[in-house]
Enzyme design. Structure first.
Site, PDB file in Angstrom:
ATOM      1  N   LYS A 119       0.856  -1.190   0.000  1.00 24.93           N
ATOM      2  CA  LYS A 119       0.000   0.000   0.000  1.00 24.93           C
ATOM      3  C   LYS A 119       0.885   1.232   0.000  1.00 24.93           C
ATOM      4  CE  LYS A 119      -4.495   0.989   0.329  1.00 24.93           C
ATOM      5  NZ  LYS A 119      -5.694   0.199  -0.042  1.00 24.93           N
TER       6      LYS A 119
HETATM    7  P1  NAD Z   1     -13.380   7.685  -2.560  1.00 28.39           P
HETATM    8  O1  NAD Z   1     -12.386   8.745  -2.392  1.00 28.39           O
HETATM    9  O2  NAD Z   1     -13.958   7.417  -3.915  1.00 28.39           O
HETATM   10  O3  NAD Z   1     -14.617   7.937  -1.563  1.00 28.39           O
HETATM   11  C1  NAD Z   1     -14.452   8.106  -0.190  1.00 28.39           C
HETATM   12  C2  NAD Z   1     -15.783   8.500   0.409  1.00 28.39           C
HETATM   13  O4  NAD Z   1     -15.643   8.587   1.833  1.00 28.39           O
HETATM   14  C3  NAD Z   1     -16.263   9.879  -0.049  1.00 28.39           C
HETATM   15  O5  NAD Z   1     -17.667   9.868  -0.202  1.00 28.39           O
HETATM   16  C4  NAD Z   1     -15.862  10.781   1.129  1.00 28.39           C
HETATM   17  O6  NAD Z   1     -16.652  11.947   1.228  1.00 28.39           O
HETATM   18  C5  NAD Z   1     -16.128   9.833   2.288  1.00 28.39           C
HETATM   19  N1  NAD Z   1     -15.434  10.249   3.520  1.00 28.39           N
HETATM   20  C6  NAD Z   1     -14.152  10.659   3.659  1.00 28.39           C
HETATM   21  N2  NAD Z   1     -13.910  10.988   4.932  1.00 28.39           N
HETATM   22  C7  NAD Z   1     -15.061  10.773   5.610  1.00 28.39           C
HETATM   23  C8  NAD Z   1     -15.456  10.927   6.962  1.00 28.39           C
HETATM   24  N3  NAD Z   1     -14.590  11.375   7.879  1.00 28.39           N
HETATM   25  N4  NAD Z   1     -16.724  10.600   7.312  1.00 28.39           N
HETATM   26  C9  NAD Z   1     -17.610  10.148   6.391  1.00 28.39           C
HETATM   27  N5  NAD Z   1     -17.291   9.993   5.095  1.00 28.39           N
HETATM   28  C10 NAD Z   1     -16.031  10.301   4.709  1.00 28.39           C
HETATM   29  O7  NAD Z   1     -12.697   6.378  -1.962  1.00 28.39           O
HETATM   30  P2  NAD Z   1     -13.056   4.869  -2.248  1.00 28.39           P
HETATM   31  O8  NAD Z   1     -12.168   4.387  -3.329  1.00 28.39           O
HETATM   32  O9  NAD Z   1     -14.533   4.721  -2.368  1.00 28.39           O
HETATM   33  O10 NAD Z   1     -12.547   4.181  -0.902  1.00 28.39           O
HETATM   34  C11 NAD Z   1     -13.360   4.098   0.265  1.00 28.39           C
HETATM   35  C12 NAD Z   1     -12.836   2.985   1.147  1.00 28.39           C
HETATM   36  O11 NAD Z   1     -12.847   1.763   0.421  1.00 28.39           O
HETATM   37  C13 NAD Z   1     -11.409   3.152   1.655  1.00 28.39           C
HETATM   38  O12 NAD Z   1     -11.315   2.567   2.939  1.00 28.39           O
HETATM   39  C14 NAD Z   1     -10.609   2.328   0.677  1.00 28.39           C
HETATM   40  O13 NAD Z   1      -9.383   1.893   1.215  1.00 28.39           O
HETATM   41  C15 NAD Z   1     -11.559   1.189   0.456  1.00 28.39           C
HETATM   42  N6  NAD Z   1     -11.319   0.436  -0.769  1.00 28.39           N
HETATM   43  C16 NAD Z   1     -11.314   1.036  -1.992  1.00 28.39           C
HETATM   44  C17 NAD Z   1     -11.113   0.268  -3.128  1.00 28.39           C
HETATM   45  C18 NAD Z   1     -11.181   0.845  -4.514  1.00 28.39           C
HETATM   46  O14 NAD Z   1     -11.078   0.087  -5.467  1.00 28.39           O
HETATM   47  N7  NAD Z   1     -11.387   2.127  -4.676  1.00 28.39           N
HETATM   48  C19 NAD Z   1     -10.884  -1.100  -3.013  1.00 28.39           C
HETATM   49  C20 NAD Z   1     -10.909  -1.676  -1.758  1.00 28.39           C
HETATM   50  C21 NAD Z   1     -11.123  -0.899  -0.644  1.00 28.39           C
END
Ligand code: NAD
Length: 429
Positions: A119
């Protein structure tokens, strides 16, 4: 002289501020009794193989220099190259990136992808940067971590606040430093640069797939099911739309700027359009605005934390009304909260299986890049659903067999695979 020279906490971490890495260590402790003779290797899981900290200096548009802290951590490479996303966030720390890299090792092994775990991240709020500054930051970071990444060494991908454009800059920078275009070094790229169809939606689709599998086993029909989602980005936004398409009712959504509630159901596609235009759910008119704290009391059947780590804690776990929690985010539930949810008979589908859809299609992207032969979206989605369903089924059976949580069951399967590979390889890696 004492023979015990193992120190679980590396000296470069403050033991009082372990953050998500502390949660991860507790999860490993919980699985250790189930590892049999492989437990002799368990210390391998309790420290990253390699942690790189880099200075990322860039010139800002106003002519001043700014320095950002960047990380790339390779937790384990016993089963293959490191694989995991890159996060741009003002709160990123080494311990967070370490935990995220370790969860990638577990996740990749749980779905049996031929990868270890890694990561990366930069401690920055990208919303304060212009496009040019963001590009310079991304390119310099990529050059700095270029010494340890590569298509057969460690393959970054998107995570919070990083997207296809950033992946394109990363791929380009690495390639030009190497002197040849190397699409396989990064996944989550634009389709025009060797990206895969279905990658953008893959994590949300995986959350939906395993969520439906879990609901089926709980005799919880998806038709009419009330969903509350924290985080309406790539993961939460896509998962919510798929549940709504399947007949679910999106009753609550929270993001970094606002919390919304509507018992009759929020129009997930309209909210998605709003977020694409305004960068947040804030200001969406067709739902009631509630406080961030009230989100945790939402009457619902399914809760999907899909934002950041350590959101469900001992302070709010007793308030959650859902019967099923599907972890879209990495590490959203602390071990204490996990225990509370289990005591309350709330089923938790853990991150290490629930959000594995993204890395699964990243794996498909990587394979397609190597063969320069690209599959149809239907083919990709069908392979994703099959792989995720099979992996979830194995986790479910393991949980029944040992009477453990789905998290511990996933860790048993994954840690055994990692440590078996470690044992077979012998001295390295
Ligand atoms: P993203 O940036 O597209 O979206 C993040 C979301 O979380 C946004 O809506 C943001 O406003 C919200 N957010 C941020 N801080 C916040 C807070 N303090 N309280 C409430 N909401 C908050 O990111 P993503 O890619 O959707 O990733 C979200 C999670 O999923 C992360 O933990 C990431 O590690 C995990 N994840 C992502 C992927 C991927 O393919 N993108 C894969 C596996 C896991």
């Amino acid at each position: 002289m004492t023979a015990n020279t193992s120190h679980t906490i590396p000296s470069y971490l403050n033991p009082a501020q372990l953050g998500p890495w502390g949660d991860y260590l507790q999860q490993v402790d919980r699985v250790t009794p189930y590892l049999g003779s492989l437990s002799r290797w368990v210390e391998t899981l309790k420290r990253p193989k390699r942690a790189l900290i880099v200075d990322v200096p860039i010139e800002l548009d106003n002519g001043t220099m700014a320095h950002f802290e960047g990380y790339r951590v390779q937790h384990n490479t016993s089963r293959g190259p490191g694989k995991g996303g890159v996060r741009f966030h003002s709160e990123v720390t080494l311990s967070e990136v370490m935990a995220l890299s370790a969860w990638m090792s577990v996740k990749n092994a749980a779905v049996n992808l031929p990868y270890g775990g890694a990561k990366g991240g930069i401690r920055v709020d990208p919303q304060t940067l212009s496009r040019g500054e963001l590009e310079r930051l991304t390119r310099r970071y990529t050059s700095e971590i270029g010494v340890i990444i590569g298509p057969t060494k460690d393959i970054p991908a998107p995570d919070v606040n990083t997207n296809e454009q950033i992946m394109a800059w990363m791929m380009d920078t690495y390639s030009m430093n190497e002197g040849a275009t190397s699409t396989g070094v990064i996944t989550g790229k634009p389709i025009a640069l060797g990206g895969s169809l279905g990658r953008r939606e893959a994590t949300g689709r995986g959350v939906f797939t395993v969520g439906c599998e879990a609901a089926k086993r709980m005799a919880l029909p998806i038709e009419g099911v009330r969903i509350a989602v924290q985080g309406f980005g790539n993961v939460g936004g896509v998962a919510a739309q798929l549940f709504v398409k399947a007949g679910g009712r999106l009753v609550a959504v929270q993001d970094h700027a606002a919390s919304l509630y509507k018992d009759a159901g929020i129009d997930a596609s309209a909210l998605w359009e709003h977020v694409q235009l305004h960068g947040s759910i804030k200001g969406y008119a067709d739902a009631e605005s509630v406080t961030a704290d009230a989100f945790w009391d939402t009457p619902c059947d399914v809760m999907i934390p899909a934002a950041l780590e350590q959101q469900i804690t001992s302070a709010n776990a007793h308030r959650i009304q859902a019967r099923l929690v599907i972890e879209g985010a990495n590490g959203p539930t602390t071990p204490e909260a996990d225990d509370i949810l289990r005591e309350r008979n709330i089923l938790v589908v853990p991150d290490v299986i629930a959000n594995a859809g993204g890395v699964t299609v990243s794996y498909f992207e990587w394979v397609q890049d190597f063969s320069s032969f690209f599959w149809s979206e239907d083919d990709i989605n069908a392979r994703l659903v099959r792989l995720m369903t099979e992996a979830f089924d194995a986790v479910w059976q393991m949980a029944q067999e040992h009477k453990v949580s789905l998290r511990t069951a996933t860790f048993i399967i994954a840690c055994k695979r990692i440590l078996h590979a470690r044992e077979l390889r012998g001295l390295y890696p």
